[in-house]
Scaffold this active site. Structure first.
Site, PDB file in Angstrom:
ATOM      1  N   LYS A   8       2.110  -3.281   6.878  1.00  0.00           N
ATOM      2  CA  LYS A   8       2.218  -3.561   5.964  1.00  0.00           C
ATOM      3  C   LYS A   8       3.321  -3.063   5.532  1.00  0.00           C
ATOM      4  O   LYS A   8       4.368  -3.705   4.803  1.00  0.00           O
ATOM      5  CB  LYS A   8       1.509  -2.322   4.483  1.00  0.00           C
ATOM      6  CG  LYS A   8      -0.394  -3.371   4.304  1.00  0.00           C
ATOM      7  CD  LYS A   8      -0.723  -3.952   3.997  1.00  0.00           C
ATOM      8  CE  LYS A   8      -1.675  -4.322   3.315  1.00  0.00           C
ATOM      9  NZ  LYS A   8      -2.506  -5.695   3.156  1.00  0.00           N
TER      10      LYS A   8
ATOM     11  N   GLU B  76       0.487   3.508   1.784  1.00  0.00           N
ATOM     12  CA  GLU B  76       0.482   4.110   3.092  1.00  0.00           C
ATOM     13  C   GLU B  76       1.578   3.552   3.876  1.00  0.00           C
ATOM     14  O   GLU B  76       1.572   4.095   4.325  1.00  0.00           O
ATOM     15  CB  GLU B  76      -1.130   3.454   3.822  1.00  0.00           C
ATOM     16  CG  GLU B  76      -2.199   3.765   3.914  1.00  0.00           C
ATOM     17  CD  GLU B  76      -2.621   4.831   4.560  1.00  0.00           C
ATOM     18  OE1 GLU B  76      -2.310   5.339   5.805  1.00  0.00           O
ATOM     19  OE2 GLU B  76      -3.179   5.570   3.930  1.00  0.00           O
TER      20      GLU B  76
ATOM     21  N   TYR C  55      -1.865  -0.186  11.101  1.00  0.00           N
ATOM     22  CA  TYR C  55      -1.752  -0.331   9.108  1.00  0.00           C
ATOM     23  C   TYR C  55      -0.503  -0.760   8.656  1.00  0.00           C
ATOM     24  O   TYR C  55      -0.413  -1.316   7.531  1.00  0.00           O
ATOM     25  CB  TYR C  55      -3.149  -0.291   8.856  1.00  0.00           C
ATOM     26  CG  TYR C  55      -3.538  -0.048   7.095  1.00  0.00           C
ATOM     27  CD1 TYR C  55      -4.173  -1.543   6.710  1.00  0.00           C
ATOM     28  CD2 TYR C  55      -2.854   0.261   6.456  1.00  0.00           C
ATOM     29  CE1 TYR C  55      -4.120  -2.246   5.354  1.00  0.00           C
ATOM     30  CE2 TYR C  55      -3.236   0.479   5.371  1.00  0.00           C
ATOM     31  CZ  TYR C  55      -3.629  -0.993   4.427  1.00  0.00           C
ATOM     32  OH  TYR C  55      -3.857  -1.486   3.138  1.00  0.00           O
TER      33      TYR C  55
ATOM     34  N   SER D  12       0.749  -1.426   0.242  1.00  0.00           N
ATOM     35  CA  SER D  12       0.000   0.161   0.130  1.00  0.00           C
ATOM     36  C   SER D  12       0.423   1.305  -0.078  1.00  0.00           C
ATOM     37  O   SER D  12       1.906   1.473   0.775  1.00  0.00           O
ATOM     38  CB  SER D  12      -0.645  -0.165   1.441  1.00  0.00           C
ATOM     39  OG  SER D  12      -1.285   1.027   1.553  1.00  0.00           O
TER      40      SER D  12
HETATM   41  P1  NAP Z   1     -11.239  -4.866   1.125  1.00  0.00           P
HETATM   42  O1  NAP Z   1     -12.915  -4.466   0.785  1.00  0.00           O
HETATM   43  O2  NAP Z   1     -11.354  -3.939   2.562  1.00  0.00           O
HETATM   44  O3  NAP Z   1     -11.332  -6.119   1.543  1.00  0.00           O
HETATM   45  C1  NAP Z   1     -10.573  -7.290   1.967  1.00  0.00           C
HETATM   46  C2  NAP Z   1     -10.511  -8.398   2.002  1.00  0.00           C
HETATM   47  O4  NAP Z   1      -9.768  -9.124   3.006  1.00  0.00           O
HETATM   48  C3  NAP Z   1     -12.008  -8.982   2.490  1.00  0.00           C
HETATM   49  O5  NAP Z   1     -12.428 -10.264   1.461  1.00  0.00           O
HETATM   50  C4  NAP Z   1     -12.244  -9.479   3.880  1.00  0.00           C
HETATM   51  O6  NAP Z   1     -12.789 -10.117   4.280  1.00  0.00           O
HETATM   52  C5  NAP Z   1     -10.943 -10.041   3.665  1.00  0.00           C
HETATM   53  N1  NAP Z   1      -9.900 -10.323   5.272  1.00  0.00           N
HETATM   54  C6  NAP Z   1     -10.418  -9.892   6.402  1.00  0.00           C
HETATM   55  N2  NAP Z   1      -9.459 -10.226   6.865  1.00  0.00           N
HETATM   56  C7  NAP Z   1      -9.388 -11.809   7.201  1.00  0.00           C
HETATM   57  C8  NAP Z   1      -8.484 -12.356   7.642  1.00  0.00           C
HETATM   58  N3  NAP Z   1      -8.533 -12.460   8.645  1.00  0.00           N
HETATM   59  N4  NAP Z   1      -8.585 -13.725   7.378  1.00  0.00           N
HETATM   60  C9  NAP Z   1      -9.066 -13.242   5.863  1.00  0.00           C
HETATM   61  N5  NAP Z   1      -9.532 -12.897   5.181  1.00  0.00           N
HETATM   62  C10 NAP Z   1      -9.812 -11.631   5.804  1.00  0.00           C
HETATM   63  O7  NAP Z   1     -10.084  -4.326   0.626  1.00  0.00           O
HETATM   64  P2  NAP Z   1      -9.697  -3.939  -0.595  1.00  0.00           P
HETATM   65  O8  NAP Z   1      -9.893  -2.377  -1.101  1.00  0.00           O
HETATM   66  O9  NAP Z   1     -10.286  -4.760  -1.282  1.00  0.00           O
HETATM   67  O10 NAP Z   1      -8.204  -4.238  -1.013  1.00  0.00           O
HETATM   68  C11 NAP Z   1      -7.768  -5.007  -0.702  1.00  0.00           C
HETATM   69  C12 NAP Z   1      -5.630  -5.347  -0.848  1.00  0.00           C
HETATM   70  O11 NAP Z   1      -5.185  -4.452  -0.751  1.00  0.00           O
HETATM   71  C13 NAP Z   1      -6.289  -4.843   0.761  1.00  0.00           C
HETATM   72  O12 NAP Z   1      -5.087  -6.198   1.535  1.00  0.00           O
HETATM   73  C14 NAP Z   1      -5.181  -3.847   1.260  1.00  0.00           C
HETATM   74  O13 NAP Z   1      -5.205  -3.285   2.560  1.00  0.00           O
HETATM   75  C15 NAP Z   1      -4.676  -3.764  -0.125  1.00  0.00           C
HETATM   76  N6  NAP Z   1      -4.790  -2.339  -0.443  1.00  0.00           N
HETATM   77  C16 NAP Z   1      -5.997  -1.213  -1.491  1.00  0.00           C
HETATM   78  C17 NAP Z   1      -5.771  -0.253  -1.390  1.00  0.00           C
HETATM   79  C18 NAP Z   1      -7.162   0.202  -1.821  1.00  0.00           C
HETATM   80  O14 NAP Z   1      -7.213   1.564  -2.553  1.00  0.00           O
HETATM   81  N7  NAP Z   1      -8.405  -0.861  -2.251  1.00  0.00           N
HETATM   82  C19 NAP Z   1      -4.609   0.263  -1.749  1.00  0.00           C
HETATM   83  C20 NAP Z   1      -3.483  -0.331  -1.212  1.00  0.00           C
HETATM   84  C21 NAP Z   1      -3.524  -1.689  -0.773  1.00  0.00           C
HETATM   85  P3  NAP Z   1     -14.140 -10.212   4.246  1.00  0.00           P
HETATM   86  O15 NAP Z   1     -15.255  -9.639   3.313  1.00  0.00           O
HETATM   87  O16 NAP Z   1     -14.893 -11.073   5.591  1.00  0.00           O
HETATM   88  O17 NAP Z   1     -14.339  -8.721   5.713  1.00  0.00           O
HETATM   89  O1  G4F Z   2     -10.730   6.564   2.371  1.00  0.00           O
HETATM   90  P1  G4F Z   2      -9.772   6.481   3.232  1.00  0.00           P
HETATM   91  O2  G4F Z   2      -9.895   5.927   4.523  1.00  0.00           O
HETATM   92  O3  G4F Z   2      -8.573   5.661   2.703  1.00  0.00           O
HETATM   93  P2  G4F Z   2      -6.633   5.931   3.092  1.00  0.00           P
HETATM   94  O4  G4F Z   2      -6.538   6.288   4.383  1.00  0.00           O
HETATM   95  O5  G4F Z   2      -6.199   6.513   2.052  1.00  0.00           O
HETATM   96  O6  G4F Z   2      -6.050   3.839   2.809  1.00  0.00           O
HETATM   97  C1  G4F Z   2      -7.287   3.689   2.159  1.00  0.00           C
HETATM   98  O7  G4F Z   2      -5.742   3.432   1.111  1.00  0.00           O
HETATM   99  C2  G4F Z   2      -4.620   2.938   1.160  1.00  0.00           C
HETATM  100  C3  G4F Z   2      -4.582   3.167  -0.154  1.00  0.00           C
HETATM  101  O8  G4F Z   2      -3.298   4.359  -0.222  1.00  0.00           O
HETATM  102  C4  G4F Z   2      -5.079   1.616   1.702  1.00  0.00           C
HETATM  103  F1  G4F Z   2      -3.797   0.986   2.202  1.00  0.00           F
HETATM  104  C5  G4F Z   2      -6.126   1.121   2.938  1.00  0.00           C
HETATM  105  O9  G4F Z   2      -6.389   0.028   3.025  1.00  0.00           O
HETATM  106  C6  G4F Z   2      -7.075   2.073   1.965  1.00  0.00           C
HETATM  107  O10 G4F Z   2      -7.642   1.449   1.252  1.00  0.00           O
HETATM  108  O11 G4F Z   2      -8.888   8.346   3.439  1.00  0.00           O
HETATM  109  C7  G4F Z   2      -8.525   8.727   2.827  1.00  0.00           C
HETATM  110  C8  G4F Z   2      -8.236  10.336   4.034  1.00  0.00           C
HETATM  111  C9  G4F Z   2      -7.699  10.586   4.749  1.00  0.00           C
HETATM  112  O12 G4F Z   2      -6.775  11.344   5.223  1.00  0.00           O
HETATM  113  C10 G4F Z   2      -8.501  10.275   5.568  1.00  0.00           C
HETATM  114  O13 G4F Z   2      -8.038  11.225   7.050  1.00  0.00           O
HETATM  115  O14 G4F Z   2      -9.554  10.512   3.983  1.00  0.00           O
HETATM  116  C11 G4F Z   2      -9.715  11.937   4.974  1.00  0.00           C
HETATM  117  N1  G4F Z   2     -11.079  11.609   5.319  1.00  0.00           N
HETATM  118  C12 G4F Z   2     -11.664  12.501   6.273  1.00  0.00           C
HETATM  119  N2  G4F Z   2     -12.781  12.342   6.522  1.00  0.00           N
HETATM  120  C13 G4F Z   2     -11.616   9.822   5.899  1.00  0.00           C
HETATM  121  C14 G4F Z   2     -13.146  11.115   6.130  1.00  0.00           C
HETATM  122  N3  G4F Z   2     -11.759   8.829   5.455  1.00  0.00           N
HETATM  123  C15 G4F Z   2     -12.568   8.461   5.842  1.00  0.00           C
HETATM  124  N4  G4F Z   2     -12.690   6.434   5.819  1.00  0.00           N
HETATM  125  N5  G4F Z   2     -13.948   8.115   6.623  1.00  0.00           N
HETATM  126  C16 G4F Z   2     -14.528   9.829   7.175  1.00  0.00           C
HETATM  127  O15 G4F Z   2     -15.081  10.461   7.489  1.00  0.00           O
END
Ligand code: NAP
Ligand code: G4F
Length: 357
Positions: free
Chosen positions: A170, A145, A166, A143
């Site tokens: 990672k 992050e 988190y 990520s």
């Molecule tokens: P997400 O929608 O939160 O999905 C997370 C998945 O992990 C879900 O299928 C969840 O299952 C499963 N999970 C959580 N805890 C688990 C456990 N203990 N054992 C097995 N499965 C578990 O996340 P996403 O946005 O698809 O992201 C996919 C991956 O990329 C994650 O590792 C995230 O940290 C990483 N990532 C995401 C972003 C982004 O912007 N989306 C960016 C960088 C990296 P449930 O459905 O049962 O909760």
């Molecule tokens: O949407 P966010 O919660 O995403 P964040 O923290 O960037 O993390 C996501 O992206 C990461 C990749 O860089 C992944 F690794 C991670 O698993 C996840 O998918 O927040 C984005 C921004 C933050 O700065 C937060 O402080 O939005 C700001 N924010 C402002 N108000 C909020 C809110 N975020 C959330 N979730 N909820 C709010 O009410």
């Protein structure tokens, strides 16, 4: 589309941890479309957690079903090892995570167990499985992050400076992956993906929280949206584009690590501006700050430099920021309209309460 062939002449097999999540569901669709047999690990829950897989799920009793789900958990190493024997994967995508940054401050130990130690458990299982003669490639979901406090642009050479449990987890998962690649010559790759969103984004992440709430406000279903820090900047892309990059990373001749990003960054308030403009709303009349959404340590500015992915993988994002916001708004406006129709017909519609989380 031609079938991808694995060992012998059988279809290639992929195992996805986190298949029920945003990325897991898109990746499963993408791989099925390329002729893969797809296996996914699903957590047991008291409610259905496979909603995002509804479109591709087939009754396992039927012939020719190419999607198989296995109960398991990234915190359960023995079950992971057994799943490798059952699924016999050629490629593994480790997407399972407690992926919410704010929640990781409340559930720090669990986040480390799932995100850091979970990756280590999977790598140990892969090490064992490979020692039995299986050739397998592993994608680790890293990520942006992990860059945390480092100023943009961030690329593969930028040192990590995590700002949350988190992100620190990672970083550990990233280095476990590098170490297993070097120590045991495993084919393990880290994708360092910047934020990517979609109609399937979890409703407590800021983009989806905004599009869900503004659409409901437009339809008169709610009036106020509570948010935290509006000045943070993120590099937001479209999830479908990003799962293709995951696959491309595993098709390289040598294992390597890649940043995947759009190279464009916007603040949360810019996201609000654009989303509200599509609906003809003035968000300032509806958004209130709630400190519970602030983080003890924030990541202020992420903007990725994905030139390595562009040059080596030939990957570029297809969906622009404006298109992303529009497609999310259109999707959530449709949901809000359905909710209005049901409410008017006298049905009770459960408050999903995104604005409270
Ligand atoms: P997400 O929608 O939160 O999905 C997370 C998945 O992990 C879900 O299928 C969840 O299952 C499963 N999970 C959580 N805890 C688990 C456990 N203990 N054992 C097995 N499965 C578990 O996340 P996403 O946005 O698809 O992201 C996919 C991956 O990329 C994650 O590792 C995230 O940290 C990483 N990532 C995401 C972003 C982004 O912007 N989306 C960016 C960088 C990296 P449930 O459905 O049962 O909760
Ligand atoms: O949407 P966010 O919660 O995403 P964040 O923290 O960037 O993390 C996501 O992206 C990461 C990749 O860089 C992944 F690794 C991670 O698993 C996840 O998918 O927040 C984005 C921004 C933050 O700065 C937060 O402080 O939005 C700001 N924010 C402002 N108000 C909020 C809110 N975020 C959330 N979730 N909820 C709010 O009410």
């Amino acid at each position: 589309m031609s079938e991808q062939k694995g060992n012998g002449s059988r279809a290639r097999r992929a195992l996805i941890t986190g298949i029920t999540g945003q990325d897991g569901s898109y990746l499963a669709e993408f791989l099925l479309g390329r002729g893969y047999e797809v296996h996914g690990i699903v957590r047991r829950a008291s409610t259905f957690n496979t909603e995002r897989l509804d479109a591709i799920y087939g009754d396992p009793h039927n012939q020719g079903v190419r999607l198989s789900l296995h109960y398991g958990d990234i915190t359960d190493g023995a079950a992971l090892r057994r799943t490798l024997d059952r699924a016999q994967p050629d490629e593994i995508y480790n997407l399972a995570a407690q992926s919410h940054v704010r929640v990781s401050f409340d559930q720090a130990e669990y986040t480390a167990d799932a995100v850091a130690t979970g990756t280590l458990r999977l790598l140990e299982a892969v090490r064992d499985y490979s020692a039995e003669g299986h050739a397998v490639r592993v994608y680790q979901a890293g990520s942006s992050e992990m860059y945390g406090a480092r100023p943009p642009p961030q690329n593969e050479k930028t040192a990590f400076y995590p700002r949350s449990p988190y992100a620190a987890s990672k970083v550990a998962a990233h280095w476990y992956s590098v170490n297993y690649r070097e120590a045991y010559k495993l084919f393990v790759c880290n994708g360092i993906l910047f934020n990517h969103e979609s109609e399937r984004r979890g409703e407590t992440f800021v983009t989806r929280k905004i599009t869900r709430a503004l659409a409901r406000i437009k339809m008169g279903l709610q009036d106020t949206l509570y948010l935290g820090n509006l000045t943070a900047r993120r590099d937001w892309g479209y999830a479908k584009d990003y799962v293709e990059a995951m696959w491309m990373i595993l098709q390289q001749p040598e294992p390597d690590d890649f940043v995947v990003a759009t190279g464009e960054s916007h603040s949360v308030s810019e996201f609000l501006d654009l989303a509200a403009s599509y609906l003809g709303l003035d968000w300032r009349k509806h958004v209130k700050e709630d400190a519970r959404y602030l983080r003890p340590t924030e990541v202020d500015f992420l903007c990725g430099d994905a030139s390595k992915a562009r040059e080596k993988l030939g990957w570029t994002p297809k969906v622009t920021f404006a298109q992303l916001v529009k497609l999310m708004i259109e999707h959530d406006l449709e949901l809000a309209k359905q909710e209005t129709t049901l409410t008017k017909a006298g049905h009770h519609v459960a408050q999903r309460g995104a604005s409270q989380r």
